[in-house]
Design a protein around this motif. Sequence first.
Motif, PDB file in Angstrom:
ATOM      1  N   THR A 243     -10.481  10.780   3.873  1.00 27.73           N
ATOM      2  CA  THR A 243     -10.737   9.350   4.069  1.00 27.73           C
ATOM      3  C   THR A 243     -10.979   8.598   2.767  1.00 27.73           C
ATOM      4  N   ALA A 244     -11.339   9.290   1.696  1.00 22.44           N
ATOM      5  CA  ALA A 244     -11.562   8.614   0.411  1.00 22.44           C
ATOM      6  C   ALA A 244     -10.291   8.509  -0.422  1.00 22.44           C
ATOM      7  N   ASP A 245      -9.205   9.085   0.054  1.00 16.95           N
ATOM      8  CA  ASP A 245      -7.942   9.075  -0.683  1.00 16.95           C
ATOM      9  C   ASP A 245      -7.208   7.761  -0.392  1.00 16.95           C
ATOM     10  N   PRO A 246      -7.004   6.918  -1.396  1.00 22.04           N
ATOM     11  CA  PRO A 246      -6.314   5.639  -1.150  1.00 22.04           C
ATOM     12  C   PRO A 246      -4.910   5.825  -0.569  1.00 22.04           C
ATOM     13  N   ASP A 247      -4.234   6.898  -0.970  1.00 17.71           N
ATOM     14  CA  ASP A 247      -2.888   7.134  -0.425  1.00 17.71           C
ATOM     15  C   ASP A 247      -2.941   7.440   1.072  1.00 17.71           C
ATOM     16  N   PHE A 248      -3.949   8.208   1.477  1.00 15.68           N
ATOM     17  CA  PHE A 248      -4.103   8.479   2.908  1.00 15.68           C
ATOM     18  C   PHE A 248      -4.412   7.189   3.667  1.00 15.68           C
ATOM     19  N   GLN A 249      -5.316   6.393   3.135  1.00 15.31           N
ATOM     20  CA  GLN A 249      -5.667   5.149   3.815  1.00 15.31           C
ATOM     21  C   GLN A 249      -4.478   4.192   3.864  1.00 15.31           C
ATOM     22  N   HIS A 250      -3.632   4.216   2.847  1.00 12.35           N
ATOM     23  CA  HIS A 250      -2.421   3.397   2.879  1.00 12.35           C
ATOM     24  C   HIS A 250      -1.487   3.881   3.998  1.00 12.35           C
ATOM     25  N   PHE A 251      -1.409   5.200   4.170  1.00  4.56           N
ATOM     26  CA  PHE A 251      -0.594   5.749   5.261  1.00  4.56           C
ATOM     27  C   PHE A 251      -1.158   5.315   6.617  1.00  4.56           C
ATOM     28  N   VAL A 252      -2.478   5.346   6.760  1.00  2.04           N
ATOM     29  CA  VAL A 252      -3.099   4.899   8.015  1.00  2.04           C
ATOM     30  C   VAL A 252      -2.747   3.441   8.295  1.00  2.04           C
ATOM     31  N   ASP A 253      -2.846   2.600   7.259  1.00  6.28           N
ATOM     32  CA  ASP A 253      -2.627   1.160   7.435  1.00  6.28           C
ATOM     33  C   ASP A 253      -1.160   0.796   7.616  1.00  6.28           C
ATOM     34  N   SER A 254      -0.272   1.506   6.924  1.00  6.44           N
ATOM     35  CA  SER A 254       1.132   1.098   6.920  1.00  6.44           C
ATOM     36  C   SER A 254       1.998   1.864   7.910  1.00  6.44           C
ATOM     37  N   VAL A 255       1.541   3.044   8.343  1.00  6.79           N
ATOM     38  CA  VAL A 255       2.358   3.861   9.252  1.00  6.79           C
ATOM     39  C   VAL A 255       1.594   4.233  10.515  1.00  6.79           C
ATOM     40  N   TRP A 256       0.493   4.940  10.360  1.00  4.67           N
ATOM     41  CA  TRP A 256      -0.165   5.556  11.516  1.00  4.67           C
ATOM     42  C   TRP A 256      -0.576   4.512  12.553  1.00  4.67           C
ATOM     43  N   ARG A 257      -1.340   3.526  12.126  1.00  3.96           N
ATOM     44  CA  ARG A 257      -1.843   2.527  13.076  1.00  3.96           C
ATOM     45  C   ARG A 257      -0.729   1.623  13.621  1.00  3.96           C
ATOM     46  N   PRO A 258       0.110   1.020  12.768  1.00  3.42           N
ATOM     47  CA  PRO A 258       1.136   0.121  13.330  1.00  3.42           C
ATOM     48  C   PRO A 258       2.194   0.834  14.164  1.00  3.42           C
TER      49      PRO A 258
END
Length: 553
Positions: free
Chosen positions: A385-400
């Motif tokens: 959860t502290a990895d910005p790349d992971f959070q970008h994946f959550v925001d740009s792929v996983w959730r949408p």
Amino acid sequence: MQHTSLFIIRGDSSPDSFDLKRLAGVPTLSIGIAIDRWDVANWRPTYLVCLDDHIVETEIDQIVRLVREDRIAEFFLSGRALELAPELARHTNIRYLEEFVEHRFKTLGKSLGLHFTENLEFQSCRPEIATAETLAVRYGASLEYKVIALLSLSDSVEAFEAIREDFQRNQVLVQIFDTGSDSTLTKAAVFPYQSLSRLLDESLLGAVVVPVTAGEQAQVLDNLWLWSQPAFAPFLGPAPSRRPDLVLVCNNAGAAACEPAVRKFIAETPSLERCFAKIRFVVLDLAGDADLYQRENRGRRTEHGFRAGPNNMFFAAMDAMRTHWGHSLYMETDCVPIRPDWLGQVDRHLRGAEPPWVTGSIYRGADALGPREKRHINGNAIYATADPDFQHFVDSVWRPRLGELVTDRPELPFDCLLEALYELADARRGDADVNWQTLRKVSHKFRYSALIPNITSESGTLHMLADQIQDLLETSPDSCIVHTRALAGFVASLRSSGSTPSMPELLAITREAADGLPPRPPASPKKGPAWSVSRVREGLARRLPPSIKRLVD
């Protein structure tokens, strides 16, 4: 134990970029002075380097103060400091640049009475491109540390390449790592990357995140009681210096009503309180269709899908943890530790492998699964959860993408999104297929692990469950938590039974329920007067081999 690594930082690094307390007790070298920041943190580096003549002229009073203070082991300064403050000559813990760099010795050092010494670390095929940062690294290498870690250094790539070439040629046997995953030096492949947490041997588990609904409040308290027992303790022995937070993500205020009871229980249980740095509650405002959870894949369709509640709580948890350090263990209330030191085991796993985004279990239960679920990693897992790349994946792929897909596939839970993308991807189209393009970039970041076996089952019997857990205990030493709603349901029975809490006792209660035995009387030992003759007879009968048991029946 003496630390064999030296950590090199810039004194003028942003105060918000790094917590100096992380470097307490380890050898550090600061390039430049940040006295105000150091005073606030009550911290000093082991070594101070100041080689720029202009900066020396500006900071000479602070340099003299730090020398007199006697909290820094050694200084590496420009000879200009000695010109400005001749009294520094009597301090034996000050080395000067002019003692190591020949042209500086000839122009200044000789007149100051310094002595030049040939030094392998300072021999260079391209001395003209040296910078203050690279000279500081050369000085650090001369101190005979085995590992040098670079923190937030952003100097000339060419000058650092010269260090790499010179050290290889001169056989200066020091390993240099860059700790910035997106730094200039890492991107230019000058030195290998290694995370600071690994080099400091820090704990990597930053939080245990538990989603909670109103119907799970009693289970939360039963689980906390279980964790407080020695046989199920999160940590055996001392907790790590950086302890994880315990974060309860509540779907609404009704679920958050358990907060006073949770805080009270933990405050009154020192063995549990010491395991967590903070207890935090994240309270959402989910209601109606956004809070829906239908186990059956049928019923009224909504734009949010049948699993809207759990999906929304998961993404809220990812949002809540994005600014917190380390990985997060996401575990629902039907996850049960089966060994002590389970958080210690999770942390050791994180320290020993290439850091993934998600670490979890394939389904290992008895139920039949469809093609989209058979390979999915269960949501009770460890997330970066502290990895910005992971959070970008959550925001740009996983959730949408999940939001798009649940319109036609309302049964889709958050932990099956990757498998849904595999189902949709057409690898024959190469980069023209967006799903395949995404999967090629991220699939290696999702890892199967034995840590948290997902064995929850609607069709398996309780005896099958107990047998499977016993098998994990005997054959899978890395498995420390199981996801199974049935076992979680017996934690309350163990708590009220009066038995000494242990995994064998919890399995015994599970088997007793499987055989139709009534719950043990509250607060009575397993073997005592509360056991009736008929209860003992039933207990003996269920332990007979199946072939004999059939004859008796």
